[in-house]
Design an enzyme around this catalytic site. Structure first.
Site, PDB file in Angstrom:
ATOM      1  N   PHE A 297       0.644  -1.344   0.080  1.00  0.00           N
ATOM      2  CA  PHE A 297      -0.391  -0.121   0.221  1.00  0.00           C
ATOM      3  C   PHE A 297       0.886   0.476  -0.143  1.00  0.00           C
ATOM      4  O   PHE A 297       2.187   1.462   0.312  1.00  0.00           O
ATOM      5  CB  PHE A 297      -0.881  -0.113   1.570  1.00  0.00           C
ATOM      6  CG  PHE A 297      -2.274  -1.029   1.281  1.00  0.00           C
ATOM      7  CD1 PHE A 297      -2.948  -0.492   0.884  1.00  0.00           C
ATOM      8  CD2 PHE A 297      -1.942  -2.276   1.595  1.00  0.00           C
ATOM      9  CE1 PHE A 297      -4.283  -1.404   1.076  1.00  0.00           C
ATOM     10  CE2 PHE A 297      -3.095  -3.089   1.629  1.00  0.00           C
ATOM     11  CZ  PHE A 297      -3.727  -2.741   0.703  1.00  0.00           C
ATOM     12  N   GLU A 298       0.435   2.054  -0.752  1.00  0.00           N
ATOM     13  CA  GLU A 298       1.780   3.168  -1.322  1.00  0.00           C
ATOM     14  C   GLU A 298       1.246   4.244   0.188  1.00  0.00           C
ATOM     15  O   GLU A 298       2.595   5.001   0.668  1.00  0.00           O
ATOM     16  CB  GLU A 298       0.492   3.865  -1.688  1.00  0.00           C
ATOM     17  CG  GLU A 298      -0.779   5.137  -1.671  1.00  0.00           C
ATOM     18  CD  GLU A 298      -1.038   5.616  -2.386  1.00  0.00           C
ATOM     19  OE1 GLU A 298      -1.431   6.677  -2.577  1.00  0.00           O
ATOM     20  OE2 GLU A 298      -1.814   5.888  -2.980  1.00  0.00           O
ATOM     21  N   ALA A 299       0.743   4.301   1.567  1.00  0.00           N
ATOM     22  CA  ALA A 299       0.837   4.508   2.660  1.00  0.00           C
ATOM     23  C   ALA A 299       1.836   4.076   3.620  1.00  0.00           C
ATOM     24  O   ALA A 299       2.464   4.258   4.525  1.00  0.00           O
ATOM     25  CB  ALA A 299      -0.406   5.226   3.410  1.00  0.00           C
TER      26      ALA A 299
END
Lengths: 257, 339
Positions: free
Chosen positions: A53-55
């Site tokens: 996930f990008e976060a």
């Protein structure tokens, strides 16, 4: 057009998207359908799919469908909970095989608009902008786009290129400075599955969903869609796949009721 | 280096690195001192009209909402905001008329919940202006350059797109590879606010779960307000120093606000308050509704604890803790409105 279907269009999209993912590869996912497709792949043919996930969530065992790509479900029993700098760097450095994107508009070279309808400074409709889309479309080896198709969405020229597809055609990505060998790989809509022609980098119909015709596709596109010689029909969701989808998204948040 | 293209977006939050070093030397204390204060005092001292502001967290996750509500309560004007996955924070600050300029990576949407009626309306009617576009990684690396004391960072995104054309980045010929490369400018917001699960009275802060962009943002911002669920003894920090993700010398204010991220999620503590977010999304469909929301939840309450009573008090907070720990299912009113 379709005979009485026992599945919804959203279920079909999720299943078709899921089959594109390979075991032992990595995927950057957004919430909603991409997440469902990745979770379904893990529960069927790709148990060792690495979800990122990008976060900052790396390799979670996702318990229920997350609402946000940053909520705690995205790093539930994960192998790593790091930062955007870390995972975006890994992506820029070539570690991420697949990326999933949604789109409000797409053109024949796979360029995507999620920023604005109309003029940028005086928009008819303001959309959220890139988020991680430009990054995913720039860095991932293969980008898969999930979207609804109609003439206003499949357009000759997008109002704004938020995320790079093949830009103006063969060689354009590399000339712009983007990493070689990257780019849009598949586009999945409620009508069919598209790839990109090797020679021209133009959108090419590879598969139709059951009951859909090439004429339906053309009627819902603002440009001429190339058609593969060996056009196939996608496999509809099996009862087992549909059961798994309900398990993944019990409230019907993304898959619908 | 040969400049090949320049984005036309406005350059916000950029300082000459030497000027910024001098500002830090003169304004940031390296002395261990007690920085505890109220949220009203922190906003009054560190957030000024016209400032460029940035909020920590991601979307509706770990957002310093008590600061956001206080900015509205104190009526700040003409703020420029970093639209770095800014969702509920940005939506209500634009809706309240505090923010009228945004640099956008992701804004005007609530992820799976749908688009933001209030802030979109503001952009579409010209009340709020998008001064530049970028991407999530673009912003991330603007903060990285900012914390490194460098004028820019080279990146391989934004290239070839309108996101670049409307950004404040520059494309140059990379002197090593000879290929075009994007340079994203450093970003040092005037003030950032970050919510954490725990810190000591000096501001040494720990974050549980993903850091998102907060490692870099906390160090890049000129002023930093930390809100925290819990203030712990200095010894707790010193016994596990590897867990400190934000060191005291970048922190200007420490504010103790239990549930300070509500209605956003605080990982491992409490889940999104979907009922409250849905109420905002429903009310914010009209300007009158926006006013109703602020009258009810900001102007009619003296502080954040009164607000917590209003949103359902201990009963609601208990429920949100249970959902976060997967002991109760999530219920979201906005799901009814989806196709």
């Amino acid at each position: 057009m379709a005979e009485e279907a026992t599945y919804t269009p959203t279920e079909l999209l999720a299943c078709v998207a899921s089959k594109l993912l390979e075991d032992g590869k990595s995927v950057f996912v957004g919430t909603g359908l991409p997440m469902i497709a990745a979770m379904l792949a893990q529960r069927t043919h790709a148990p060792n799919l690495l979800i990122i996930f990008e976060a900052g969530g790396i390799g979670p065992i996702v318990p229920v469908l997350p609402i946000s790509v940053g909520d705690s479900r995205t790093f539930y029993r994960a192998v790593g909970a790091s930062s955007m700098h870390d995972v975006m760097s890994a992506c820029q450095n070539g570690y991420v095989d697949y990326g999933f994107l949604g789109a409000a508009m797409i053109d024949q070279y796979g360029n995507i608009n999620t920023t604005v309808i109309g003029d940028h400074d005086h928009p008819t409709a303001r959309l959220p902008g890139s988020g991680g889309a430009n990054d995913i479309g720039s860095f991932c080896w293969k980008t898969i786009i999930l979207m609804r198709q109609d003439r206003r969405r499949f357009v000759k020229k997008v109002d704004f290129i938020t995320t790079p597809g093949y830009l103006s055609g063969p060689g354009a990505r590399e000339a712009a400075g983007l990493a070689g060998g990257t780019g849009p790989y598949r586009v999945i809509t409620q009508l069919g599955v598209y790839g990109f022609d090797e020679a021209t980098k133009r959108l090419k119909l590879l598969a139709l969903h059951p009951g859909v015709t090439v004429e339906d596709v053309q009627a819902n596109s603002g440009f001429e869609v190339l058609v593969a010689d060996d056009l196939i029909t996608t496999t509809p969701p099996t009862p087992e796949e549909r059961r798994l989808l309900r398990e993944i998204d019990p409230t019907g948040m993304a898959i619908g009721k | 280096m040969e400049v090949l293209r320049r984005g036309r977006g406005e350059l916000v939050g950029w300082y000459d690195p030497d000027e910024n070093r001098r500002w830090i030397q003169a304004n940031k204390s390296r002395e261990l001192r007690d920085k505890r204060m109220t949220v009203a005092e922190a906003v009054s001292r560190f957030v000024h009209d016209g400032d460029f502001i940035a909020s920590g967290g991601f979307g509706h996750v770990r957002v310093a909402m008590a600061v956001v509500y206080e900015i509205i309560r104190q009526g700040r004007k003409h703020l420029t905001m970093a639209g770095k996955t800014a969702v509920h924070d940005l939506d209500i600050l634009v809706g309240a008329g505090c923010v009228d300029r945004v640099e956008v990576a992701y804004s005007f949407g609530h992820e799976l919940r749908g688009l933001s009626p209030a802030s979109r309306r503001a952009v579409e009617t010209g009340r709020c202006r998008v001064v530049a576009e970028t991407s999530n990684a673009g912003y991330q690396w603007r903060f990285l350059a900012g914390m490194m004391g460098l004028p820019f960072i080279p990146t391989r995104n934004l290239l070839g797109t309108d996101t670049f054309e409307y950004s404040s980045a520059v494309v140059v010929k990379d002197p090593f590879s000879g290929k075009p490369i994007c340079l994203v400018p450093a970003c040092q917001p005037d003030v950032a606010f970050i919510h954490v699960p725990r810190c000591d009275k000096y501001g040494n802060a720990q974050i549980d779960g993903i850091l998102i962009e907060d490692f870099e943002l906390s160090r890049a911002a000129r002023r930093l307000i930390i809100t925290t669920e819990e203030i712990v003894d200095e010894e707790v920090i010193r016994s596990q120093p590897w867990r400190t993700s934000i060191p005291f010398f970048v922190v200007d204010a420490v504010v103790h606000v239990p549930y300070g991220a509500h209605p956003c999620e605080m990982p491992y503590l409490y889940f999104f308050d979907e009922e409250h977010i849905a109420e905002w999304l429903q009310l914010s469909r009209t300007d009158e509704g926006v006013q109703t929301y602020f009258d009810k939840y900001v102007h009619s309450v003296p502080d954040f604890s009164a607000y917590l009573e209003l949103i359902g008090g201990e009963k609601k907070l208990h429920y949100l803790r249970e959902v976060e720990h997967l002991r109760m299912p999530m219920v979201a009113p906005w799901m009814k409105n989806k196709e």
